[in-house]
Motif scaffolding. Structure first.
Motif, mmCIF file in Angstrom:
data_model
loop_
_atom_site.group_PDB
_atom_site.id
_atom_site.type_symbol
_atom_site.label_atom_id
_atom_site.label_comp_id
_atom_site.label_asym_id
_atom_site.label_seq_id
_atom_site.Cartn_x
_atom_site.Cartn_y
_atom_site.Cartn_z
ATOM 1 N N GLN A 22 0.845 -1.192 0.000
ATOM 2 C CA GLN A 22 0.000 0.000 0.000
ATOM 3 C C GLN A 22 0.875 1.234 0.000
ATOM 4 O OE1 GLN A 22 -3.524 0.480 -0.128
ATOM 5 N NE2 GLN A 22 -2.657 2.498 -0.578
ATOM 6 N N GLN A 23 0.694 2.081 -0.999
ATOM 7 C CA GLN A 23 1.478 3.303 -1.080
ATOM 8 C C GLN A 23 0.962 4.343 -0.089
ATOM 9 O OE1 GLN A 23 -1.075 2.480 -2.980
ATOM 10 N NE2 GLN A 23 -1.407 3.924 -4.658
ATOM 11 N N ASN A 24 1.744 5.383 0.126
ATOM 12 C CA ASN A 24 1.317 6.517 0.936
ATOM 13 C C ASN A 24 0.257 7.283 0.148
ATOM 14 O OD1 ASN A 24 1.289 9.376 1.825
ATOM 15 N ND2 ASN A 24 2.849 8.692 3.266
ATOM 16 N N ARG A 25 -0.947 7.323 0.657
ATOM 17 C CA ARG A 25 -2.055 7.891 -0.105
ATOM 18 C C ARG A 25 -1.934 9.404 -0.261
ATOM 19 N NH1 ARG A 25 -7.275 4.240 1.899
ATOM 20 N NH2 ARG A 25 -6.515 2.296 0.965
ATOM 21 N N VAL A 91 -7.865 7.491 -5.942
ATOM 22 C CA VAL A 91 -6.412 7.644 -5.912
ATOM 23 C C VAL A 91 -5.900 7.205 -4.536
ATOM 24 C CG1 VAL A 91 -4.523 9.312 -5.935
ATOM 25 C CG2 VAL A 91 -6.372 9.499 -7.615
ATOM 26 N N GLY A 92 -4.896 6.365 -4.550
ATOM 27 C CA GLY A 92 -4.390 5.795 -3.311
ATOM 28 C C GLY A 92 -4.869 4.376 -3.092
ATOM 29 N N ARG A 93 -5.906 3.995 -3.820
ATOM 30 C CA ARG A 93 -6.355 2.596 -3.801
ATOM 31 C C ARG A 93 -6.603 2.100 -5.225
ATOM 32 N NH1 ARG A 93 -11.870 1.958 -4.171
ATOM 33 N NH2 ARG A 93 -13.165 3.827 -3.940
ATOM 34 N N THR A 94 -5.769 2.577 -6.133
ATOM 35 C CA THR A 94 -5.799 2.139 -7.524
ATOM 36 C C THR A 94 -4.528 1.372 -7.828
ATOM 37 O OG1 THR A 94 -7.156 4.015 -8.247
ATOM 38 C CG2 THR A 94 -5.859 2.896 -9.934
ATOM 39 N N ARG A 95 -4.675 0.208 -8.428
ATOM 40 C CA ARG A 95 -3.534 -0.600 -8.871
ATOM 41 C C ARG A 95 -3.407 -0.460 -10.384
ATOM 42 N NH1 ARG A 95 -1.537 -0.018 -4.644
ATOM 43 N NH2 ARG A 95 -3.426 0.580 -3.554
ATOM 44 N N VAL A 96 -2.197 -0.227 -10.858
ATOM 45 C CA VAL A 96 -1.937 -0.047 -12.289
ATOM 46 C C VAL A 96 -0.945 -1.116 -12.739
ATOM 47 C CG1 VAL A 96 -1.188 1.545 -14.082
ATOM 48 C CG2 VAL A 96 -2.244 2.443 -11.986
ATOM 49 N N MET A 115 2.614 5.191 -7.093
ATOM 50 C CA MET A 115 1.418 5.310 -7.919
ATOM 51 C C MET A 115 0.537 4.059 -7.847
ATOM 52 S SD MET A 115 1.745 8.347 -9.202
ATOM 53 C CE MET A 115 0.691 8.504 -10.634
ATOM 54 N N GLY A 116 1.015 3.030 -7.147
ATOM 55 C CA GLY A 116 0.204 1.827 -6.962
ATOM 56 C C GLY A 116 0.388 0.759 -8.017
ATOM 57 N N SER A 117 1.538 0.725 -8.670
ATOM 58 C CA SER A 117 1.749 -0.200 -9.782
ATOM 59 C C SER A 117 1.989 -1.632 -9.316
ATOM 60 C CB SER A 117 2.925 0.269 -10.635
ATOM 61 O OG SER A 117 2.660 1.523 -11.220
ATOM 62 N N ILE A 118 1.625 -2.569 -10.177
ATOM 63 C CA ILE A 118 1.901 -3.997 -10.018
ATOM 64 C C ILE A 118 2.674 -4.441 -11.255
ATOM 65 C CG2 ILE A 118 0.909 -6.315 -9.903
ATOM 66 C CD1 ILE A 118 -1.495 -5.123 -8.476
ATOM 67 N N PRO A 119 3.832 -5.091 -11.098
ATOM 68 C CA PRO A 119 4.630 -5.465 -12.280
ATOM 69 C C PRO A 119 4.018 -6.603 -13.092
ATOM 70 C CG PRO A 119 5.670 -6.260 -10.264
ATOM 71 C CD PRO A 119 4.506 -5.418 -9.833
ATOM 72 N N VAL A 120 4.241 -6.524 -14.390
ATOM 73 C CA VAL A 120 3.804 -7.558 -15.322
ATOM 74 C C VAL A 120 5.016 -8.010 -16.121
ATOM 75 C CG1 VAL A 120 2.321 -8.112 -17.283
ATOM 76 C CG2 VAL A 120 1.513 -6.523 -15.525
ATOM 77 N N PHE A 121 5.256 -9.304 -16.145
ATOM 78 C CA PHE A 121 6.334 -9.875 -16.955
ATOM 79 C C PHE A 121 5.740 -10.236 -18.315
ATOM 80 C CE2 PHE A 121 7.410 -10.722 -12.527
ATOM 81 C CZ PHE A 121 8.687 -10.195 -12.459
ATOM 82 N N ARG A 122 6.168 -9.532 -19.350
ATOM 83 C CA ARG A 122 5.540 -9.675 -20.655
ATOM 84 C C ARG A 122 6.216 -10.755 -21.496
ATOM 85 N NH1 ARG A 122 5.299 -3.798 -23.202
ATOM 86 N NH2 ARG A 122 7.545 -3.991 -22.887
ATOM 87 N N SER A 123 5.411 -11.488 -22.237
ATOM 88 C CA SER A 123 5.943 -12.568 -23.066
ATOM 89 C C SER A 123 6.849 -12.035 -24.167
ATOM 90 C CB SER A 123 4.795 -13.378 -23.674
ATOM 91 O OG SER A 123 3.951 -12.553 -24.459
#
Length: 241
Positions: A22-25, A91-96, A115-123
């Motif tokens: 959880q990021q700092n909102r 904002v603050g509870r959005t995952r990108v 900013m609330g990002s989640i990593p994606v490993f792309r093919s």
């Protein structure tokens, strides 16, 4: 939990961390506000979309936000759009979902984590077979974050459009799997399509479509719906120029 290195080999620890991160909102709100002031997208809505979106957020309806992908500028345009629309309250509870290479540089990682990002490993970077297990874990985490009350933002084309910017590229089925997984957890997410179009001066016209509340039951059918809704939003954004 210590921030793990974002590498494919380490994907299990990566997604264990981002399941609960959880990021700092307050910092997130300040960053979104600054991006809005800098990029100033011109935002238009489908008929009734603004009020409907406000109602959905007030009722705590989960949202999957999809946007077309034209350039590395899109993440800033989308953040600026969020601040200028009813999405500001999320904002603050959005995952990108964001490509994994953005998490390599420590300074940049701090910003996108905020900013609330989640990593994606792309093919396209690692190979389809290599990312299969990590992809399933990413979709599980995304569905769980939705179920917990977060908004999920996705560029479902998965890569920048280097062809015709007026036509949405092939949509990856990941968005459909996430929606179906969220439903199995007991959450019925709504879909919000946002179309982006840039002019010669790189200014952005943005169209916010009417939210779709009833999503199909299979990943493929959800993906088809996303394609249609996103193309419609892009058509309106392009026409506004």
């Amino acid at each position: 939990m210590t921030r793990p290195d974002v590498t494919l080999e380490n994907y299990d620890d990566v997604y264990r961390f981002y399941l609960d991160h959880q990021q700092n909102r307050l910092l997130a709100r300040a960053a979104y506000a600054a991006l809005s002031a800098r990029f100033r997208p011109r935002v238009r809505y489908a008929d009734g979309a603004r009020d409907r979106l406000r109602e959905l957020l007030s009722s705590d309806t989960r949202l999957i936000v999809v946007a077309n992908h034209l350039s590395d500028r899109d993440q800033y345009t989308l953040a600026a759009t969020a601040w200028r629309t009813p999405l500001r309250r999320a904002v603050g509870r959005t995952r990108v979902l964001a490509k994994d290479e953005l998490f390599v540089d420590p300074g940049l990682r701090r910003k996108i984590d905020m900013m609330g990002s989640i990593p994606v490993f792309r093919s396209k970077n690692h190979g389809l077979r290599a990312v299969a297990d990590a992809g399933r874990r990413m979709m599980d985490v995304s569905a769980q974050r939705l179920h917990r009350g977060d908004v999920l933002a996705i560029f479902p084309e998965g890569t920048c459009n280097e062809g015709d910017p007026t036509r949405v590229q092939r949509i990856n089925t990941g968005v459909g799997h996430i929606a179906v997984k969220a439903r199995k957890l007991g959450t019925a997410p709504a879909l919000l399509a946002i179309g982006i179009s840039y002019g010669p001066d790189r200014s952005a016209d943005v169209h916010v479509a009417a939210p779709v509340l009833e999503l199909p039951g299979t990943p493929m059918d959800v993906t088809r719906l996303v394609t249609a809704e996103l193309q419609g939003a892009v058509d309106h954004a392009v026409a506004a120029r």
